[in-house]
Structure formats: structure tokens, C-alpha cells
Design a protein around this motif. Sequence first.
Motif, short mmCIF file in Angstrom:
data_model
loop_
_atom_site.label_atom_id
_atom_site.label_comp_id
_atom_site.label_asym_id
_atom_site.label_seq_id
_atom_site.Cartn_x
_atom_site.Cartn_y
_atom_site.Cartn_z
N GLY A 97 0.42 -1.47 0.13
CA GLY A 97 0.03 -0.48 0.07
C GLY A 97 0.74 1.23 -0.12
O GLY A 97 2.41 1.20 -0.37
N GLY A 98 0.11 2.17 0.56
CA GLY A 98 -0.77 2.75 0.50
C GLY A 98 -1.14 2.50 1.95
O GLY A 98 -0.63 2.35 2.43
N ASP A 99 -2.68 2.64 1.66
CA ASP A 99 -3.54 2.76 3.35
C ASP A 99 -4.10 1.36 3.02
O ASP A 99 -4.56 0.16 2.57
N CYS A 100 -4.65 1.49 4.42
CA CYS A 100 -5.18 -0.34 4.39
C CYS A 100 -6.67 -0.60 4.18
O CYS A 100 -7.41 -1.71 3.77
N SER A 101 -7.45 0.68 3.19
CA SER A 101 -8.39 0.21 2.35
C SER A 101 -8.17 -0.63 1.05
O SER A 101 -9.34 -0.56 0.20
N ILE A 102 -7.13 -1.11 0.76
CA ILE A 102 -6.53 -1.62 -0.36
C ILE A 102 -7.03 -3.05 0.24
O ILE A 102 -7.28 -3.48 -1.01
N LEU A 103 -7.38 -3.04 1.39
CA LEU A 103 -8.07 -4.67 1.45
C LEU A 103 -9.21 -5.18 0.96
O LEU A 103 -9.62 -5.70 0.45
N ILE A 104 -9.71 -3.86 0.48
CA ILE A 104 -11.27 -3.80 -0.04
C ILE A 104 -11.13 -4.34 -1.51
O ILE A 104 -11.09 -5.39 -1.73
N GLY A 105 -9.71 -3.90 -2.93
CA GLY A 105 -10.15 -4.16 -3.72
C GLY A 105 -9.25 -5.88 -3.19
O GLY A 105 -9.69 -7.20 -4.25
#
Length: 298
Positions: A97-105
Amino acid sequence: MKRNINIFEFPLNLGLTKKDHETEPGVRKLPDWLRKFDFHSRINPTSVYRLEAPAYSMDFDGASRVRNADQIIEYAEKQAEFILQNYEEDAFNIILGGDCSILIGNAIALKNLGNFGLFYLDGHTDFIPPELSETGGAAGMDLAIITGTGHEKLTNIHGLKPYLSEENIFCCGNAETDDEEYVSQIVNSGIHYFDLYRLRENGFRKTAEDFLEMVSNKCLDGFFIHLDVDILKDEIMPAVDSRTEDGISYDDLREMLDPLLQNSSCFGIEITILDPDYDENGTYTRPFADHLIQIIKK
């Protein structure tokens, strides 16, 4: 590690709310920052793939109560497709990443590949609904989003809700245990929850081995590892968005990652939140890179 290794770079920072002194969260610089410490060359991947992220903004989406929701959804869709187009069967994937919202993809990609488990290493649970978030940042809700908590526009992209099932997840390392309402969200879920203190009590290696036993018993198609560097003790990794004093050591991290990375069912690991702007001389990044490379290349 005897498997081929590929690196994916997703320098997204839309899941964080910038601090007053920041122009934007610096986590988007992480892949390039790690290059300066020869991370890529020492890992020696077969391929490196990069999906550029949109410009930073602070847009608040009233429907979902999440900042930058539409941009995060669009990026997650592209990210999942990008992984599915480029991943190599039987290869190990390092996702930066990036931040933890990359977990969504990443989770959407995994849902397309089968039924996967998640070993979630983080100094926070990131498991709250939007109404409990003080910032509206998706990076503080990513575990909730991928398991179906939150607005449908984020939790049910392409009708795939949930991307990962609560009962197939171990959440380990939360040090923010004083807020009862915050903690109760995950305690009352189906997730296997080990806060920092229970993690120490159960044992680092044993917790990883318990997770692998679950993956085997449930005949899951594989598993993925989330590593937010804020799980590390503040004295060894203060270059993060939300600092907590207590955390794990590099020896503790190795105890957990060793059995996980040696397992052929491991799809890969995502690394998030390390912010180069808070480590201008690389005082904390260099040992982090050294330790992670040693663990992965073992």
C-alpha cells in the motif's frame, strides 16, 4: 521461500483523513520508499505490477458516511481486476500500500478465486460501522467492510458480499482495548479475535498454527495476510497514522509469519500504513525492510 514472488503496488491513500499539518497522507509513497532500501531488488520478484491511485481528496459521501467512498470503490474494482489479470498461480504475492483500504480490492479478487481465510495483523481492529468512526476514513473500517458491515455500495460491490467470511478470519494485535464500544463490535462478531494481550497469552506461533488448522479443517481455497505496521511497538515503528505505545516485536512477527509463509496455501501478504514522511532518514524503515525480507526469503 521456493515459490516465485510477484510484487503488486497499490499506492492508495484515500482511506485516511489527513492531519492538519499534512498536504496528504504520505503512505502513497511507500512502494517507492521501500525501493530506496533495496526491498524490491533483494526480494527479486518475477514481476512488479503497479496500479496508480487517484489524487487525494477529503470528499465525504453522505450515503455511506465514508470519505472518498466512490473513488475507493472505483479503485477497488480496478485493483481486483488488475490482480486477477496478472496473478500467477502458485506464486506468492507481496502487495504494497497505501493504506488499509486496499484490502477491499484484494478481498474482491480473492472472492473471485474462491473461499479464502484472512490472518489480520493490526494494532487496531478496523472493525466498526461508519457511525462509530470519528473520521469517516475507510482505512479504519476495512475489516468491517470486507465482511459486510457498512453501506451496500462498499460492502456489496458486484453482488459479492461478503468478500470474506467472519468465521474464516483471525484478527490479531489490537492494542486499543480501552474503548468498550469499539471492542464490542468485533467481540460480538464471528471473527476469531486476539487482542494484543490474548495474542501473547495464546502464543504467537501457536496462534498462527491454530489459524492454519482452521484453514485446513474448513478446506479453504487459501488464505491472505494483512500486515499493518502499526501492530509493531511504537519504539520500533512510529512512522504510522495512528500510533499506539504497545505492540509486538520483530521476533514476535517472525514467530507468526514463519509458519504462515511456509504454507503453500498462502496467496500473499499486504503491507500498509508505513508513512515515509514520518521516517525521513529511514531509521525505522530500514530494519523493517531487513526483517521482512529475511522472513519472506527464508
